[in-house]
Every structure is written in C-alpha cells, then in structure tokens.
Scaffold this active site. Sequence first.
Site, PDB file in Angstrom:
ATOM      1  N   ALA A   1      49.027  14.503 -69.481  1.00  0.00           N
ATOM      2  CA  ALA A   1      50.311  14.236 -70.125  1.00  0.00           C
ATOM      3  C   ALA A   1      50.909  13.019 -69.427  1.00  0.00           C
ATOM      4  CB  ALA A   1      51.218  15.448 -69.983  1.00  0.00           C
TER       5      ALA A   1
ATOM      6  N   GLY B   1      46.629  17.482 -68.989  1.00  0.00           N
ATOM      7  CA  GLY B   1      46.657  17.611 -70.447  1.00  0.00           C
ATOM      8  C   GLY B   1      45.405  17.066 -71.118  1.00  0.00           C
TER       9      GLY B   1
ATOM     10  N   GLU C   1      43.028  19.816 -70.970  1.00  0.00           N
ATOM     11  CA  GLU C   1      43.533  20.854 -71.881  1.00  0.00           C
ATOM     12  C   GLU C   1      43.291  20.471 -73.345  1.00  0.00           C
ATOM     13  OE1 GLU C   1      47.295  20.505 -69.738  1.00  0.00           O
ATOM     14  OE2 GLU C   1      47.254  22.665 -69.443  1.00  0.00           O
TER      15      GLU C   1
ATOM     16  N   GLU D   1      47.809  19.194 -61.811  1.00  0.00           N
ATOM     17  CA  GLU D   1      49.273  19.233 -61.947  1.00  0.00           C
ATOM     18  C   GLU D   1      49.967  19.709 -60.684  1.00  0.00           C
ATOM     19  OE1 GLU D   1      47.095  20.402 -64.170  1.00  0.00           O
ATOM     20  OE2 GLU D   1      47.759  20.001 -66.221  1.00  0.00           O
TER      21      GLU D   1
HETATM   22  N1  CAA Z   1      50.557   9.422 -67.065  1.00  0.00           N
HETATM   23  C1  CAA Z   1      51.014   8.163 -67.131  1.00  0.00           C
HETATM   24  N2  CAA Z   1      50.312   7.114 -66.706  1.00  0.00           N
HETATM   25  C2  CAA Z   1      49.098   7.332 -66.172  1.00  0.00           C
HETATM   26  C3  CAA Z   1      48.560   8.632 -66.074  1.00  0.00           C
HETATM   27  C4  CAA Z   1      49.345   9.714 -66.548  1.00  0.00           C
HETATM   28  N3  CAA Z   1      48.896  10.976 -66.535  1.00  0.00           N
HETATM   29  N4  CAA Z   1      47.343   8.539 -65.485  1.00  0.00           N
HETATM   30  C5  CAA Z   1      47.127   7.234 -65.247  1.00  0.00           C
HETATM   31  N5  CAA Z   1      48.183   6.509 -65.660  1.00  0.00           N
HETATM   32  C6  CAA Z   1      48.368   5.050 -65.587  1.00  0.00           C
HETATM   33  C7  CAA Z   1      48.677   4.609 -64.159  1.00  0.00           C
HETATM   34  O1  CAA Z   1      50.054   4.776 -63.873  1.00  0.00           O
HETATM   35  C8  CAA Z   1      48.255   3.160 -64.220  1.00  0.00           C
HETATM   36  O2  CAA Z   1      49.252   2.423 -64.863  1.00  0.00           O
HETATM   37  P1  CAA Z   1      49.821   1.058 -64.188  1.00  0.00           P
HETATM   38  O3  CAA Z   1      48.648   0.141 -64.212  1.00  0.00           O
HETATM   39  O4  CAA Z   1      50.914   0.665 -65.121  1.00  0.00           O
HETATM   40  O5  CAA Z   1      50.250   1.407 -62.809  1.00  0.00           O
HETATM   41  C9  CAA Z   1      47.035   3.192 -65.139  1.00  0.00           C
HETATM   42  O6  CAA Z   1      47.146   4.401 -65.892  1.00  0.00           O
HETATM   43  C10 CAA Z   1      45.715   3.226 -64.390  1.00  0.00           C
HETATM   44  O7  CAA Z   1      45.746   4.317 -63.503  1.00  0.00           O
HETATM   45  P2  CAA Z   1      45.388   4.203 -61.943  1.00  0.00           P
HETATM   46  O8  CAA Z   1      45.740   2.841 -61.445  1.00  0.00           O
HETATM   47  O9  CAA Z   1      46.002   5.364 -61.246  1.00  0.00           O
HETATM   48  O10 CAA Z   1      43.802   4.329 -62.006  1.00  0.00           O
HETATM   49  P3  CAA Z   1      42.829   4.843 -60.848  1.00  0.00           P
HETATM   50  O11 CAA Z   1      41.455   4.523 -61.302  1.00  0.00           O
HETATM   51  O12 CAA Z   1      43.261   4.340 -59.534  1.00  0.00           O
HETATM   52  O13 CAA Z   1      43.002   6.442 -60.816  1.00  0.00           O
HETATM   53  C11 CAA Z   1      43.221   8.631 -61.832  1.00  0.00           C
HETATM   54  C12 CAA Z   1      42.596   7.216 -61.907  1.00  0.00           C
HETATM   55  C13 CAA Z   1      42.602   9.391 -60.648  1.00  0.00           C
HETATM   56  C14 CAA Z   1      42.892   9.345 -63.128  1.00  0.00           C
HETATM   57  C15 CAA Z   1      44.749   8.499 -61.627  1.00  0.00           C
HETATM   58  O14 CAA Z   1      45.261   7.625 -62.625  1.00  0.00           O
HETATM   59  C16 CAA Z   1      45.503   9.797 -61.728  1.00  0.00           C
HETATM   60  O15 CAA Z   1      45.472  10.589 -60.806  1.00  0.00           O
HETATM   61  N6  CAA Z   1      46.235  10.015 -62.854  1.00  0.00           N
HETATM   62  C17 CAA Z   1      47.097  11.161 -63.018  1.00  0.00           C
HETATM   63  C18 CAA Z   1      46.290  12.417 -63.281  1.00  0.00           C
HETATM   64  C19 CAA Z   1      47.240  13.604 -63.426  1.00  0.00           C
HETATM   65  O16 CAA Z   1      47.947  13.973 -62.501  1.00  0.00           O
HETATM   66  N7  CAA Z   1      47.240  14.244 -64.605  1.00  0.00           N
HETATM   67  C20 CAA Z   1      48.086  15.388 -64.901  1.00  0.00           C
HETATM   68  C21 CAA Z   1      49.361  14.943 -65.570  1.00  0.00           C
HETATM   69  S1  CAA Z   1      50.519  16.267 -65.777  1.00  0.00           S
HETATM   70  C22 CAA Z   1      49.967  17.128 -67.115  1.00  0.00           C
HETATM   71  O17 CAA Z   1      48.987  16.784 -67.734  1.00  0.00           O
HETATM   72  C23 CAA Z   1      50.763  18.367 -67.470  1.00  0.00           C
HETATM   73  C24 CAA Z   1      50.098  19.282 -68.438  1.00  0.00           C
HETATM   74  O18 CAA Z   1      49.504  20.251 -68.086  1.00  0.00           O
HETATM   75  C25 CAA Z   1      50.159  19.039 -69.870  1.00  0.00           C
END
Ligand code: CAA
Length: 264
Positions: free
Chosen positions: A70, A115, A118, A138
């Site tokens: 998400a 998400g 999911e 999360e």
């Molecule tokens: N939401 C918004 N933006 C996201 C995102 C997310 N879930 N995941 C990645 N991005 C964005 C980053 O902010 C970044 O944007 P900018 O260039 O503008 O900074 C871009 O995508 C590239 O991401 P990274 O630079 O972080 O890429 P990476 O290769 O270094 O890392 C990753 C990859 C490990 C997947 C890392 O992006 C990450 O940990 N993302 C978040 C994963 C996460 O926590 N997901 C759960 C979200 S909460 C949820 O989903 C609730 C639910 O149950 C429904």
Amino acid sequence: MSYETITVEQRPEPHGAVTLITLNRPQALNALNSQVLEDLIAAFGAYEADPGQLCAVLTGAGDKAFAAGADIKEMADKPAADFYLDDFFARWTSHLVKAVRKPWIAAVNGFALGGGCELAMMADFIIASEKAKFGQPEIKLGVAPGMGGSQRLTRAVGKAKAMEMCLTGRMMDAAEAERSGLVARVVSHESLLDEALRTAAAIAAMPPMAAIANKEMVNAAFETTLDQGLIVERRIFQILAASEDKAEGMAAFIEKREGQWKGR
Ligand code: CAA
C-alpha cells in the site's frame, strides 16, 4: 476506457480471450494508492462483464516489483478515523475477490510486499518469477497487514511461517514460496509473462461455466467447514451436470474430438 495507474490489454491470439492488467507505477515500485484501487476495480469490472474475456493476468510494470505495498506516502498523514470510517482496504476484497467470479492469475515479477503480497494472494493462484520476493513487513511501519495478509498468508503457508513473516517482516524468496504452497509455479524471470499468459489461455479454452464453478468450489475450502464445502462441491457438480457444456464435453470425449463450448 483509459486508466491512470494501470494498463489493460486484451491479448490477441494465441492468447485470445485473456485480459492482461499491468500495475504501472514503476517509479514507486507499483505501490497501491487509492487511484490504483479505482483503476483495478474498473478494469476487473470490465473483465468480469465482457463475455469474450475468460481469464485475466495481473502483473507489475518494471523489472523490480509486482507491488511494494500500500502507498506509504498516502497513508502517512491519514487520520485513524478516516481509515475506520472509510473501512479502508475493504473494497479490495469486495471488488477484486468477491465480485470477480471469472479466473485471474497473479504473475509476480519481483517484490510483492505488504499490500502487494496481499493483492497477489487475492488472485486464484500465483505464478512467480525466480526473482519474486514475498513479505508482510508492515510491522516495521508500526502497523500490520490490512488487505488480508494475516488471514490469506496463514491459510496458504500455515501458522509458523505466516507468524514468523508478520513478526519479523522477513521476505520469502520464490523457491521458499513454492515449497510453502504460496505460489503454484516458479518460472524464469524472462518467461514469466509468457508462461502466465499461456496458462491463462489454457484456462480460457475450458468450458467457461465450469471454470467459474471450479473456482467457487476451491474457494469454498477456504471459507467453510469441510462438511459445508463438500455440500457446495456436490451441488455445483450437480448443477454442471445439467449444462450444455457437460453434454458436449462428454460427447466430445466419446467421439474423440475437441469440445465446442457454449458457456452454459
Ligand atoms: N509506498 C510508497 N512508495 C514506495 C513504497 C510504498 N509501499 N515502496 C517503495 N516506494 C517508493 C520509494 O519511496 C522510492 O520512491 P522515491 O524514489 O521517490 O524515494 C521508490 O519507490 C523506490 O523505492 P526504494 O528506493 O526504497 O527501492 P529499494 O530498491 O531501495 O528498496 C524495497 C525496495 C525493499 C521494496 C523498499 O522500497 C521497501 O521496503 N518498500 C516498502 C515496503 C513496505 O513496507 N510495504 C508495506 C506497505 S504497508 C501495507 O502494505 C499495508 C497493508 O497491509 C495493505
């Protein structure tokens, strides 16, 4: 119809009758914001309503992610009351799982986190690239799964692995996901889309009402007791026994020819 965050394609032969939906925010690793939800609801609604489309594939644009969860930037400042009053995340299941009776496959090409994992688990099954990674991270954000991860992941891989993944946020690679029953099949990264489309085309070539019925039966195993599920199975079998496609399918077998389906 035009979409902001996804692309939708009706595939030509040899993948006829197959709709390909691609999450298309690669700069944000296909993170799932409200517009993605609206676009997916419209695209899956159109797929469901089109009698010429018989299987769908959902994948992510770019080489890195199916969907990284998400959209954290959208959720960061949202007041708790809004999550509650909007029943945030409820429409994913009601529109992409409950309302879509026809089959669809998730072709997971990279990160499927939060998400994203999911959403993949909402599909009827997952085909994964060898580069796929699944996780429910999360907890690291101070929250927990909200689109079914704690429930669908636990049913898919069992309590031990689901609990470990939710509590540590660790990712599962494609090989472990296949061993654990989360994905149906792992294929090479390069062949993922082709394999998923080929599988979808094989499903689309089946008697369409029987495809819906088979899906409904297997899903009953997740939602009911064994006794209730066995009744669902028998009743659906008995309904199919009255279909034109059953008469055609059995006649075609006996006459050693291909069946011609009417979808009823
Ligand atoms: N939401 C918004 N933006 C996201 C995102 C997310 N879930 N995941 C990645 N991005 C964005 C980053 O902010 C970044 O944007 P900018 O260039 O503008 O900074 C871009 O995508 C590239 O991401 P990274 O630079 O972080 O890429 P990476 O290769 O270094 O890392 C990753 C990859 C490990 C997947 C890392 O992006 C990450 O940990 N993302 C978040 C994963 C996460 O926590 N997901 C759960 C979200 S909460 C949820 O989903 C609730 C639910 O149950 C429904």
